[in-house]
Design a protein around this motif. Structure first.
Motif, PDB file in Angstrom:
ATOM      1  N   ILE A 468     -34.064  -9.934 -23.269  1.00 41.34           N
ATOM      2  CA  ILE A 468     -33.908 -10.149 -24.902  1.00 41.34           C
ATOM      3  C   ILE A 468     -34.746  -9.072 -25.576  1.00 41.34           C
ATOM      4  O   ILE A 468     -35.951  -9.477 -25.713  1.00 41.34           O
ATOM      5  CB  ILE A 468     -34.211 -11.783 -25.226  1.00 41.34           C
ATOM      6  N   THR A 469     -34.194  -8.098 -26.276  1.00 43.22           N
ATOM      7  CA  THR A 469     -34.832  -7.135 -26.938  1.00 43.22           C
ATOM      8  C   THR A 469     -34.790  -7.264 -28.472  1.00 43.22           C
ATOM      9  O   THR A 469     -35.173  -6.447 -29.175  1.00 43.22           O
ATOM     10  CB  THR A 469     -34.553  -5.859 -26.552  1.00 43.22           C
ATOM     11  N   ASP A 470     -33.854  -8.347 -28.931  1.00 39.81           N
ATOM     12  CA  ASP A 470     -33.529  -8.454 -30.235  1.00 39.81           C
ATOM     13  C   ASP A 470     -32.947  -9.836 -30.520  1.00 39.81           C
ATOM     14  O   ASP A 470     -32.113 -10.243 -30.250  1.00 39.81           O
ATOM     15  CB  ASP A 470     -32.295  -7.558 -30.943  1.00 39.81           C
ATOM     16  N   LEU A 471     -33.774 -10.470 -31.078  1.00 37.10           N
ATOM     17  CA  LEU A 471     -33.534 -12.031 -31.525  1.00 37.10           C
ATOM     18  C   LEU A 471     -32.776 -12.387 -32.516  1.00 37.10           C
ATOM     19  O   LEU A 471     -32.014 -13.398 -32.740  1.00 37.10           O
ATOM     20  CB  LEU A 471     -34.963 -12.588 -32.006  1.00 37.10           C
ATOM     21  N   SER A 472     -32.448 -11.246 -33.284  1.00 33.48           N
ATOM     22  CA  SER A 472     -31.221 -11.266 -34.221  1.00 33.48           C
ATOM     23  C   SER A 472     -29.737 -11.099 -33.907  1.00 33.48           C
ATOM     24  O   SER A 472     -28.886 -11.212 -34.525  1.00 33.48           O
ATOM     25  CB  SER A 472     -31.594 -10.326 -35.464  1.00 33.48           C
ATOM     26  N   SER A 473     -29.764 -10.268 -32.520  1.00 34.08           N
ATOM     27  CA  SER A 473     -28.320 -10.151 -31.924  1.00 34.08           C
ATOM     28  C   SER A 473     -28.023 -11.240 -30.832  1.00 34.08           C
ATOM     29  O   SER A 473     -29.030 -11.938 -30.166  1.00 34.08           O
ATOM     30  CB  SER A 473     -28.544  -8.689 -31.295  1.00 34.08           C
ATOM     31  N   LYS A 474     -26.776 -11.257 -30.650  1.00 37.44           N
ATOM     32  CA  LYS A 474     -26.416 -12.179 -29.392  1.00 37.44           C
ATOM     33  C   LYS A 474     -26.950 -11.649 -27.947  1.00 37.44           C
ATOM     34  O   LYS A 474     -27.362 -10.277 -27.796  1.00 37.44           O
ATOM     35  CB  LYS A 474     -24.795 -12.256 -29.382  1.00 37.44           C
ATOM     36  N   ASP A 475     -27.225 -12.579 -26.999  1.00 36.54           N
ATOM     37  CA  ASP A 475     -27.659 -12.410 -25.778  1.00 36.54           C
ATOM     38  C   ASP A 475     -26.644 -11.461 -25.069  1.00 36.54           C
ATOM     39  O   ASP A 475     -25.355 -11.748 -24.811  1.00 36.54           O
ATOM     40  CB  ASP A 475     -27.872 -13.483 -24.909  1.00 36.54           C
ATOM     41  N   PRO A 476     -27.112 -10.167 -24.649  1.00 35.77           N
ATOM     42  CA  PRO A 476     -26.106  -9.250 -24.057  1.00 35.77           C
ATOM     43  C   PRO A 476     -25.290  -9.709 -22.774  1.00 35.77           C
ATOM     44  O   PRO A 476     -24.379  -9.239 -22.449  1.00 35.77           O
ATOM     45  CB  PRO A 476     -26.677  -8.003 -23.854  1.00 35.77           C
ATOM     46  N   TRP A 477     -26.276 -10.578 -21.977  1.00 39.85           N
ATOM     47  CA  TRP A 477     -25.638 -10.956 -20.758  1.00 39.85           C
ATOM     48  C   TRP A 477     -25.146 -12.484 -20.979  1.00 39.85           C
ATOM     49  O   TRP A 477     -24.838 -12.939 -19.629  1.00 39.85           O
ATOM     50  CB  TRP A 477     -26.782 -10.889 -19.727  1.00 39.85           C
ATOM     51  N   TYR A 478     -25.231 -13.162 -22.068  1.00 37.90           N
ATOM     52  CA  TYR A 478     -24.991 -14.543 -22.457  1.00 37.90           C
ATOM     53  C   TYR A 478     -25.668 -15.505 -21.408  1.00 37.90           C
ATOM     54  O   TYR A 478     -25.053 -16.550 -21.064  1.00 37.90           O
ATOM     55  CB  TYR A 478     -23.342 -14.474 -21.874  1.00 37.90           C
ATOM     56  N   VAL A 479     -26.877 -15.178 -20.989  1.00 37.42           N
ATOM     57  CA  VAL A 479     -27.569 -16.186 -19.850  1.00 37.42           C
ATOM     58  C   VAL A 479     -28.115 -17.242 -20.984  1.00 37.42           C
ATOM     59  O   VAL A 479     -27.904 -18.540 -20.677  1.00 37.42           O
ATOM     60  CB  VAL A 479     -28.775 -15.408 -19.378  1.00 37.42           C
TER      61      VAL A 479
END
Length: 559
Positions: A468-479
């Motif tokens: 999680i490198t960006d709290l304003s974007s969606k989780d790239p792995w949907y975990v």
């Protein structure tokens, strides 16, 4: 009464889903479900392109003709540690501002990130800051101004960078505009000096204005759209947002005459503002410019400096802010400037929540952990209310077999069934609404926290942990969304099932559908929801354990 309690909860839940769908429609360019507004790109009423305020308050006149402004202009870049400004010698206007500490890309900033461009003027987008002397025969933002040679980049150990521009006399008046950029600041001091080079007294009025098209700003979050457009702040009416279409239709409502305040252009995460010193009388204005194909909108202030004698000069100091909506920083720049951060109708709750979040971040040093700790604090503050709700649910769960048997026995006599149910509730001292009302009271707080997380530029490209490198974007792995879905369903399973089989199935399907929406939500918001669900499960288990109610997962029969 049990049905009433559940119905109230489902109404709230259903309205939430409708609101989320409405945000999704707007995000994808579709009209809003409720009170759709007129298209922002509606052609403005006939006006002369590039208008500036006239030398008379409240009026307007066209800029010099193309032949009068045909001299070649050039663009000069000035660089500090946080800003890169491009100033055009035509009017010495800011035609590009680059925020060097903020990346254009979302998903986590890195060394090769492209710095974010806030203001720019090109074929695709217009967003500029202009100022000058009002009147067609005056050095306005179309007058060519000569740059007085100097440094263009702030050196190590240098705290200020000065850019000075001077016009030739126009209508007997010469304008000298001086920009002072400071290290670490998104505020630029702009001094306007007007000298009367004619043989007679001249009236002088200076305007400052922000001009942009109707394109929305940086907002890539589904279901969520903040205000984009002009705003005026005065002591009389405080913060007034003005829609583009209201400017076009000449329906803009704002305070024009003031001795304080500012004018601004607002968008998601970032803003710009012209700040004239407090105590100086000014007339605020908004207007539609440009053409039907390329409509532009201006917001600005006009200051009357009186009559200037031959050989004399007058000056006006102003400040130009161009930067992120960092609430704590904005509060130190000017009164009310922090209001450009748009919380909507929940401002009264959102501001103290952000204050608390910022204090926790100062302790934790990580915005992700600050969100987790903030939820812990909120859950602790509402512990008593939640305890009341879960005690009521635990009692209802204990009574559920008895209620189910009674409903089956009296299913042909609804009136007697209702009387018997009320008698059981009365004898067992159970309030069917006891589990609903405490939750209803907390809903405004959770909505306010939702807006805080989605409005705060601090979350933009802010890392939490691991992937999680960006709290304003969606989780790239949907975990995180998967974990959130599991915790939501587990929490649902702890609640007693409604006696009606169809209602029991809906009680499971609706939270599942709600959880699926979170797969597109910012990671910071999903993290908040996971933390809230986990604490809720722990608290519910603890209360049930203390009351001697056995923890049981209630699963409906789907076949």
């Amino acid at each position: 009464m049990t049905d009433i309690r559940r119905s109230l909860l489902w109404v709230v839940f259903g309205l939430s889903l409708v609101m989320l769908w409405d945000r999704w429609q707007i995000h994808n360019g579709q009209p809003a479900l409720f009170f759709p507004s007129a298209p922002a790109a509606k052609a403005p009423a006939a006006q002369t392109p590039g208008e500036v305020p006239d030398a008379k308050l409240g009026g307007a006149s066209s800029v010099p003709t193309a032949s009068e402004a045909a001299q070649a202009s050039q663009r000069i870049e000035f660089t500090t540690d946080v800003l890169k400004l491009t100033i055009d010698t035509e009017g010495a206007s800011v035609v590009q501002s680059v925020l060097r500490k903020h990346a254009t890309e979302l998903g986590g900033a890195h060394e090769n990130s492209t710095p974010l461009v806030l203001m720019q003027k090109n074929a695709q987008h217009t967003y500029v800051a202009q100022s000058g002397v009002a009147g067609q025969e005056a050095p306005n933002h179309k007058a060519i101004m000569a740059w007085q040679q100097g440094d263009v980049a702030m050196a190590d150990g240098q705290d200020t960078l000065v850019a000075k521009f001077a016009s030739a006399p126009v209508g007997g008046l010469q304008l000298i505009k001086t920009y002072t950029l400071r290290r670490g600041s998104y505020v630029v001091d702009v001094k306007h000096e007007v000298a009367n080079a004619s043989g007679e007294a001249k009236p002088v009025q200076i305007y400052t204005q922000l001009v942009r098209d109707h394109q929305t700003g940086d907002s890539s979050t589904p279901f969520y759209t903040t205000f984009t457009g002009p705003a005026v702040y005065t002591d009389a009416a405080k913060f007034q947002k003005i829609k583009f279409e209201d400017i076009t239709d000449k329906k803009a409502d704002f305070v024009a005459q003031a001795n304080e305040g500012y004018v601004a252009m607002v968008q998601h995460y970032f803003a710009s503002a012209w700040l004239v010193a407090q105590g100086i009388a000014r007339e605020n204005f908004v207007r539609a410019l440009g053409s039907a194909a390329q409509p532009l909108y201006a917001v600005g202030s006009l200051v009357d400096l009186g009559s200037v004698a031959p050989g004399a000069s007058v000056s006006l100091d102003a400040r130009l802010f161009m930067g992120p909506q960092e609430e704590k920083v904005l509060e130190t720049i000017a009164p009310g400037l922090e209001l450009v951060k748009d919380y909507g109708w929940v401002t009264i709750l959102a501001k103290p929540l952000y204050w608390l979040l910022e204090k926790i971040h100062a302790f934790s040093g990580n915005w992700g952990w600050a969100i987790v700790l903030l939820v812990v604090v909120i859950k602790a503050a509402f512990y008593w209310l939640n305890a009341q709700a879960y005690r009521s649910m635990a009692k209802m769960k204990a009574l559920n077999p008895r209620i189910t048997e009674m409903r089956a026995r009296l299913k042909d006599n609804p009136q007697q069934m209702q009387q018997e149910m009320m008698r059981i509730y009365r004898e067992e001292k159970v309030n069917p609404l006891g589990g609903c009302l405490p939750i209803m009271i907390q809903i405004p707080v959770f909505i306010a926290l939702y807006w805080v997380l989605l409005s705060s530029v601090e979350m933009r490209n802010a890392p939490w942990a691991l992937w999680i490198t960006d709290l304003s974007s969606k989780d790239p792995w949907y975990v995180l969304p998967v974990i959130m879905t599991v915790t939501t369903l587990f929490q649902t399973a702890l609640n007693p099932l409604p006696p009606d089989p169809l209602q029991a199935k809906l009680m499971w399907l609706m939270p599942l559908a709600f959880s699926v929406l979170f797969f597109q939500f910012p990671a910071g918001l999903v993290l908040y929801w996971i933390t809230n669900n986990t604490l809720t499960i722990i608290q519910q288990w603890h209360i049930n354990h203390r009351m001697g109610v056995k923890l049981k997962l209630n699963m409906p029969k789907f076949r």
